[in-house]
Design a protein around this motif. Structure first.
Motif, PDB file in Angstrom:
ATOM      1  N   ALA A 173      71.120  55.668 -76.156  1.00  0.00           N
ATOM      2  CA  ALA A 173      71.524  56.732 -75.115  1.00  0.00           C
ATOM      3  C   ALA A 173      72.905  56.865 -74.575  1.00  0.00           C
ATOM      4  O   ALA A 173      73.166  57.707 -73.847  1.00  0.00           O
ATOM      5  CB  ALA A 173      70.802  56.734 -73.718  1.00  0.00           C
ATOM      6  N   GLU A 174      73.751  56.209 -75.449  1.00  0.00           N
ATOM      7  CA  GLU A 174      75.417  56.343 -75.144  1.00  0.00           C
ATOM      8  C   GLU A 174      75.893  57.595 -75.918  1.00  0.00           C
ATOM      9  O   GLU A 174      75.126  58.018 -76.798  1.00  0.00           O
ATOM     10  CB  GLU A 174      76.049  55.055 -75.363  1.00  0.00           C
ATOM     11  CG  GLU A 174      75.443  53.940 -74.457  1.00  0.00           C
ATOM     12  CD  GLU A 174      76.243  52.601 -74.704  1.00  0.00           C
ATOM     13  OE1 GLU A 174      77.194  52.824 -75.780  1.00  0.00           O
ATOM     14  OE2 GLU A 174      75.968  51.602 -74.228  1.00  0.00           O
ATOM     15  N   LYS A 175      77.172  57.966 -75.611  1.00  0.00           N
ATOM     16  CA  LYS A 175      77.781  59.076 -75.997  1.00  0.00           C
ATOM     17  C   LYS A 175      78.329  58.921 -77.704  1.00  0.00           C
ATOM     18  O   LYS A 175      79.649  58.956 -77.865  1.00  0.00           O
ATOM     19  CB  LYS A 175      78.842  59.559 -75.055  1.00  0.00           C
ATOM     20  CG  LYS A 175      78.491  59.910 -73.876  1.00  0.00           C
ATOM     21  CD  LYS A 175      77.395  60.809 -73.605  1.00  0.00           C
ATOM     22  CE  LYS A 175      76.868  61.073 -72.128  1.00  0.00           C
ATOM     23  NZ  LYS A 175      75.840  62.369 -71.972  1.00  0.00           N
ATOM     24  N   HIS A 176      77.322  58.758 -78.619  1.00  0.00           N
ATOM     25  CA  HIS A 176      77.857  58.515 -79.714  1.00  0.00           C
ATOM     26  C   HIS A 176      76.860  59.219 -80.677  1.00  0.00           C
ATOM     27  O   HIS A 176      75.650  59.094 -80.361  1.00  0.00           O
ATOM     28  CB  HIS A 176      78.255  57.185 -80.385  1.00  0.00           C
ATOM     29  CG  HIS A 176      77.349  56.239 -80.208  1.00  0.00           C
ATOM     30  ND1 HIS A 176      77.691  55.180 -78.905  1.00  0.00           N
ATOM     31  CD2 HIS A 176      76.249  55.735 -80.580  1.00  0.00           C
ATOM     32  CE1 HIS A 176      76.477  54.442 -79.010  1.00  0.00           C
ATOM     33  NE2 HIS A 176      75.662  54.767 -80.089  1.00  0.00           N
ATOM     34  N   ASP A 177      77.136  59.159 -81.981  1.00  0.00           N
ATOM     35  CA  ASP A 177      76.189  59.562 -83.107  1.00  0.00           C
ATOM     36  C   ASP A 177      75.067  58.438 -83.239  1.00  0.00           C
ATOM     37  O   ASP A 177      75.599  57.214 -83.460  1.00  0.00           O
ATOM     38  CB  ASP A 177      76.802  59.808 -84.243  1.00  0.00           C
ATOM     39  CG  ASP A 177      75.918  60.458 -85.415  1.00  0.00           C
ATOM     40  OD1 ASP A 177      74.644  60.553 -85.042  1.00  0.00           O
ATOM     41  OD2 ASP A 177      76.206  61.060 -86.519  1.00  0.00           O
ATOM     42  N   THR A 178      73.901  58.598 -83.609  1.00  0.00           N
ATOM     43  CA  THR A 178      72.899  57.734 -83.745  1.00  0.00           C
ATOM     44  C   THR A 178      73.067  56.881 -84.711  1.00  0.00           C
ATOM     45  O   THR A 178      72.761  55.651 -84.708  1.00  0.00           O
ATOM     46  CB  THR A 178      71.462  58.272 -83.833  1.00  0.00           C
ATOM     47  OG1 THR A 178      71.156  59.324 -82.559  1.00  0.00           O
ATOM     48  CG2 THR A 178      70.368  57.565 -83.992  1.00  0.00           C
ATOM     49  N   LYS A 179      73.649  57.563 -85.914  1.00  0.00           N
ATOM     50  CA  LYS A 179      73.910  56.881 -87.137  1.00  0.00           C
ATOM     51  C   LYS A 179      75.032  55.995 -87.100  1.00  0.00           C
ATOM     52  O   LYS A 179      74.957  54.884 -87.824  1.00  0.00           O
ATOM     53  CB  LYS A 179      74.087  57.885 -88.351  1.00  0.00           C
ATOM     54  CG  LYS A 179      72.919  58.845 -88.714  1.00  0.00           C
ATOM     55  CD  LYS A 179      73.769  59.812 -89.678  1.00  0.00           C
ATOM     56  CE  LYS A 179      72.360  60.683 -90.219  1.00  0.00           C
ATOM     57  NZ  LYS A 179      72.672  61.839 -91.101  1.00  0.00           N
ATOM     58  N   ALA A 180      75.800  56.042 -86.213  1.00  0.00           N
ATOM     59  CA  ALA A 180      76.898  55.277 -85.821  1.00  0.00           C
ATOM     60  C   ALA A 180      76.656  54.114 -84.807  1.00  0.00           C
ATOM     61  O   ALA A 180      77.681  53.636 -84.136  1.00  0.00           O
ATOM     62  CB  ALA A 180      78.190  55.807 -85.551  1.00  0.00           C
ATOM     63  N   CYS A 181      75.369  53.892 -84.232  1.00  0.00           N
ATOM     64  CA  CYS A 181      75.114  53.058 -83.079  1.00  0.00           C
ATOM     65  C   CYS A 181      75.605  51.566 -83.387  1.00  0.00           C
ATOM     66  O   CYS A 181      75.075  51.168 -84.508  1.00  0.00           O
ATOM     67  CB  CYS A 181      73.668  53.227 -82.586  1.00  0.00           C
ATOM     68  SG  CYS A 181      73.341  52.312 -81.231  1.00  0.00           S
ATOM     69  N   SER A 182      76.381  50.933 -82.497  1.00  0.00           N
ATOM     70  CA  SER A 182      76.613  49.422 -82.796  1.00  0.00           C
ATOM     71  C   SER A 182      75.959  48.740 -81.732  1.00  0.00           C
ATOM     72  O   SER A 182      76.033  47.537 -81.385  1.00  0.00           O
ATOM     73  CB  SER A 182      78.115  49.365 -82.319  1.00  0.00           C
ATOM     74  OG  SER A 182      78.452  49.502 -81.262  1.00  0.00           O
ATOM     75  N   ASN A 183      74.668  49.186 -80.945  1.00  0.00           N
ATOM     76  CA  ASN A 183      73.870  48.531 -80.143  1.00  0.00           C
ATOM     77  C   ASN A 183      72.521  48.291 -80.572  1.00  0.00           C
ATOM     78  O   ASN A 183      71.611  48.226 -79.973  1.00  0.00           O
ATOM     79  CB  ASN A 183      73.800  49.341 -78.731  1.00  0.00           C
ATOM     80  CG  ASN A 183      75.371  49.479 -78.176  1.00  0.00           C
ATOM     81  OD1 ASN A 183      76.158  48.678 -78.270  1.00  0.00           O
ATOM     82  ND2 ASN A 183      75.329  50.739 -77.703  1.00  0.00           N
ATOM     83  N   LEU A 184      72.505  48.312 -82.051  1.00  0.00           N
ATOM     84  CA  LEU A 184      71.037  47.971 -82.587  1.00  0.00           C
ATOM     85  C   LEU A 184      70.253  46.597 -82.299  1.00  0.00           C
ATOM     86  O   LEU A 184      69.140  46.846 -82.334  1.00  0.00           O
ATOM     87  CB  LEU A 184      70.830  48.243 -84.141  1.00  0.00           C
ATOM     88  CG  LEU A 184      71.471  49.640 -84.698  1.00  0.00           C
ATOM     89  CD1 LEU A 184      71.717  49.705 -86.065  1.00  0.00           C
ATOM     90  CD2 LEU A 184      70.732  50.834 -83.906  1.00  0.00           C
TER      91      LEU A 184
END
Length: 390
Positions: free
Chosen positions: A333-344
């Motif tokens: 839910a942070e302000k970035h693209d889902t594909k670039a998420c670093s919080n997986l």
């Protein structure tokens, strides 16, 4: 007092001549006891043996005669009862015949085929993407919007104004849901109240008006349709191959309202999938058939009910190609693209549930989850605004 029936009158007149069954059985027992006593008296009497035998023989014949008479009486009584019952039945049949003669009745229905009997069962539930089936709920729905010359500019202002002028208690309103549907419009929904009866003059004085709100037609997905067919050919094949035992009304509705909307799935294969739009009665017919025949293929058919969600901002109601909002991740839910998420490596957080003010464990799922409360709310609204013929 109603007139006495002929059979009842006959039964009453014959009462004096008829011995009830329990009375006849009592008489028989008494007679047998007397015969036994008489036989004993004769045997003990000081008369010749031949005279005793003669008297006992006479008693035996009297006993036999009495039994025959009693049996005959019982048969007569049962015959009379049967005759009276048959007379009552005959009278009842005559009354029914008289009523039928004065009543216009439709011709008896022809024997249904197996397919017709299967289709006669209405498909009451809608299969949703999660695989479950839900029962559509009939709701009264109205959309309230400001008049063109109204100073109201937002949905919140519209809602505040409506709440000031419309008292639910005064008008007996039972509202299940009040939601924003546009920049300045709100939707009211109720399962218990006909919202079309809201006093229009009250809304008019407040600068509000009811916007006509028609329901969408149901959609079906057809699986395994030949990919070389055009929308017109898909419609023509469905109608010509699948409505052989349909009523004239259903066939007419299919011709008028059935539309092949779009194809989805691989385009480089021999068979693909289509989404069609149909009338509620046509939906029932096709779903009850279990298969829709198109050309050489028997295609699976299911309800198609989808809630559009943007892959960019995760909001509902538009595609990413039309998105004008900021990026928001579908995982954290942070302000970035889902594909670039670093919080997986972290627990997911639903962007829509956070936006709607939910907290705690309720938000711990991805935005794409089929169990998301925000998604289920939108899905319910989608079903409620589809005309399933309730």
């Amino acid at each position: 007092m109603e007139a006495e029936s002929a059979s009842t009158k006959r039964r009453r007149e014959d009462d004096d001549d008829v011995i009830p069954s329990d009375t006849s059985e009592s008489m028989e027992s008494l007679f047998d006891a007397d015969i036994l006593r008489l036989t004993k008296v004769i045997s003990a009497s000081k008369i010749t043996t031949s005279r005793q035998s003669e008297m006992i023989d006479i008693v035996s014949r009297l006993q036999a005669t009495f039994r025959k008479s009693l049996i005959s009486h019982r048969v007569t009584q049962q015959t009379a009862d049967l005759a009276n019952t048959l007379a009552d039945v005959q009278t009842a049949l005559q009354n029914v015949s008289a009523k039928l003669a004065t009543t216009s009745l439709a011709a008896p229905p022809a024997q249904l085929s197996y397919a017709q009997a299967a289709r006669s069962k209405i498909v009451e539930k809608v299969k949703v993407p999660s695989g479950k089936s839900v029962s559509p709920v009939s709701r009264s729905t109205v959309v309230i919007v400001p008049k063109p010359d109204s100073p109201l500019k937002t949905a919140d202002e519209t809602k505040t104004t409506l709440m000031k002028v419309l008292d639910p208690q005064k008008y007996g309103l039972r509202l299940d849901r009040v939601t924003k549907t546009g920049k300045s419009s709100i939707r009211l929904e109720s399962e218990k109240t006909d919202l079309t009866k809201i006093p229009m003059d009250i809304l008019d004085k407040a600068g509000l008006v009811v916007k006509p709100q028609g329901k969408s037609l149901p959609r079906l997905s057809l699986i395994n349709v030949p990919t070389n067919l055009s929308p017109e050919q898909v419609k023509e094949a469905i109608i010509s191959q699948n409505f052989h035992d349909a009523s004239d009304e259903v066939l007419h509705l299919a011709n008028q309202h059935l539309k092949a909307l779009f194809r989805f799935g691989p385009r480089d294969q021999q068979n693909g999938n289509w989404i069609i739009e149909v009338h509620a009665d046509v939906r029932r017919y096709l779903l009850a058939s279990r298969r829709v025949y198109i050309a050489w293929n028997a295609c699976r058919v299911n309800d198609h009910i989808r809630v559009t969600r943007c892959f960019n901002c995760q909001k509902y109601g538009h595609h990413s190609s039309d998105c004008k909002s900021e990026l928001q991740c579908g995982h954290c839910a942070e302000k970035h693209d889902t594909k670039a998420c670093s919080n997986l490596d972290r627990d997911p957080t639903c962007a829509n549930c956070v936006r709607f003010g939910h907290k705690g464990d309720v938000v711990k799922h991805k935005a794409i989850s089929n169990t998301c409360p925000a998604y289920l709310k939108r899905l319910d609204a989608k079903i409620s605004n589809t005309d399933y013929g309730l």
